[in-house]
Every structure is written in C-alpha cells, then in structure tokens.
Write a protein that holds these residues in place. Structure first.
Motif, PDB file in Angstrom:
ATOM      1  N   ARG A 178       0.837  -1.208   0.000  1.00 50.04           N
ATOM      2  CA  ARG A 178       0.000   0.000   0.000  1.00 50.04           C
ATOM      3  C   ARG A 178       0.873   1.260   0.000  1.00 50.04           C
ATOM      4  N   GLN A 179       1.909   1.260   0.825  1.00 49.96           N
ATOM      5  CA  GLN A 179       2.813   2.410   0.881  1.00 49.96           C
ATOM      6  C   GLN A 179       3.526   2.615  -0.451  1.00 49.96           C
ATOM      7  N   GLN A 180       3.971   1.539  -1.061  1.00 50.99           N
ATOM      8  CA  GLN A 180       4.651   1.641  -2.347  1.00 50.99           C
ATOM      9  C   GLN A 180       3.708   2.175  -3.429  1.00 50.99           C
ATOM     10  N   ILE A 181       2.454   1.743  -3.392  1.00 48.06           N
ATOM     11  CA  ILE A 181       1.472   2.236  -4.368  1.00 48.06           C
ATOM     12  C   ILE A 181       1.229   3.728  -4.154  1.00 48.06           C
ATOM     13  N   GLU A 182       1.099   4.155  -2.902  1.00 55.81           N
ATOM     14  CA  GLU A 182       0.913   5.577  -2.607  1.00 55.81           C
ATOM     15  C   GLU A 182       2.096   6.398  -3.090  1.00 55.81           C
ATOM     16  N   ILE A 183       3.299   5.909  -2.859  1.00 60.31           N
ATOM     17  CA  ILE A 183       4.503   6.615  -3.316  1.00 60.31           C
ATOM     18  C   ILE A 183       4.495   6.715  -4.839  1.00 60.31           C
TER      19      ILE A 183
ATOM     20  N   ARG B  88       1.975   9.309  -5.906  1.00 64.71           N
ATOM     21  CA  ARG B  88       2.461  10.666  -5.648  1.00 64.71           C
ATOM     22  C   ARG B  88       3.518  11.057  -6.676  1.00 64.71           C
ATOM     23  N   GLU B  89       4.420  10.153  -6.969  1.00 62.06           N
ATOM     24  CA  GLU B  89       5.451  10.451  -7.964  1.00 62.06           C
ATOM     25  C   GLU B  89       4.828  10.697  -9.325  1.00 62.06           C
ATOM     26  N   TYR B  90       3.835   9.921  -9.671  1.00 59.58           N
ATOM     27  CA  TYR B  90       3.147  10.139 -10.945  1.00 59.58           C
ATOM     28  C   TYR B  90       2.511  11.514 -10.951  1.00 59.58           C
TER      29      TYR B  90
ATOM     30  N   ARG C 247       3.335  14.483 -13.488  1.00 65.34           N
ATOM     31  CA  ARG C 247       2.280  15.076 -14.313  1.00 65.34           C
ATOM     32  C   ARG C 247       2.200  16.579 -14.075  1.00 65.34           C
ATOM     33  N   ALA C 248       2.271  16.999 -12.816  1.00 62.29           N
ATOM     34  CA  ALA C 248       2.235  18.430 -12.492  1.00 62.29           C
ATOM     35  C   ALA C 248       3.421  19.149 -13.129  1.00 62.29           C
TER      36      ALA C 248
END
Length: 156
Positions: free
Chosen positions: A97-102, A105-107, A111-112
């Motif tokens: 779950r933490q890796q998916i959240e990271i 966020r990186e994506y 994108r930003a």
C-alpha cells in the motif's frame, strides 16, 4: 469497473512492477518449503481489489469467483487458508500500500511538472500570439482585459 478479474489483473501487475525485494520472481515471499500455487502476490492483489471494489463480504467474493471466474482463478485457495495467509502477509500488504501511494504521488508530481513546464508555457505562448494577431489586424484589443471601456458598453 465491476469486473473482478480485470481489476485483479491491473492490481497484480502494478504490485509486481513495484519489485519489492521480499518477493521472489514467482510472486511468493522468500521462505523455505514448497511455494504455493496461488501466490502471495495474488493473495495481496485479491485483498486490495476487494477493498477497492468495496466488497465487504469475503463469503460473497469467494462465491462470485467460484461461480463466475472459476477458470480465471484456477489455483484459488479456500477462505480459511486465504485468511491465514492474509494474517501472515499483513506487514507486506501495508508495504505494498505504501509503495502504491509513493508511486501515485510520484506520478502526480511528474504530471504536475509536465503541465507546469511543458503545456502551460506552450498555451501562454499561443495566447500571446493570438493577442498579437488581433493587434496586427488593427483591432487593437486584447483577448483578456481587466477593464471594459465605455465604447464597448455602447457597442452592446
């Protein structure tokens, strides 16, 4: 999307792409003994899919899989074994779950940055060019202004 198998496949491939070192190539945690056919990554993926799809009843989930997705999950384990492995895998589920959240966020940051440094200046340049064309054509007005003149009001 309400298809359990397609959601499962997406989650499974996402988790597998995280390359978490505790998992072997076959998708199981490195430990002595025989590797289970329904891998640890598949157990974790099924848990996350059930959460994502708001499937509160494991009983319903397993009946649905056995009735509608039997061929898609040929090595599915029974609920008792699933729950036992779920308890054993809890620390790894949290890590996933933490890796998916990271990764999300990186994506988002990528994108930003892409929008801020790529697309936004391009659009600003197009706006300036359009305003310049209006001035060159003799219109003498900008596309966007902060004030409205009396002549513009009278023209309406």
């Amino acid at each position: 999307m309400h298809n359990i198998k397609s959601n499962f496949d997406k989650v499974f491939h996402t988790i597998k792409s995280l390359n978490i070192p505790e998992f072997s190539i076959d998708g199981n945690i490195r430990r002595p003994g025989i590797s289970p056919l329904f891998t640890d990554l598949e157990v974790i993926s099924l848990i996350i899919v059930a959460e994502y799809m708001s499937l509160d009843s494991e009983n319903w989930l397993f009946k649905k899989i056995k009735n509608d997705y039997k061929d898609d999950f040929p090595h599915l384990i029974d609920r008792t074994r699933f729950n036992r492995r779920k308890r054993q895998l809890f620390p790894f589920i949290e890590k996933v779950r933490q890796q998916i959240e990271i990764a999300e966020r990186e994506y988002d940051l990528n994108r930003a940055a892409e929008l801020k440094h790529g697309r936004l200046p391009e659009l600003e340049q197009q706006l300036q060019e359009a305003e310049q064309e209006l001035v060159d054509e003799g219109e003498g007005t900008r596309l966007l202004r902060e004030e409205v003149t009396e002549d513009e009001i009278a023209g309406i």
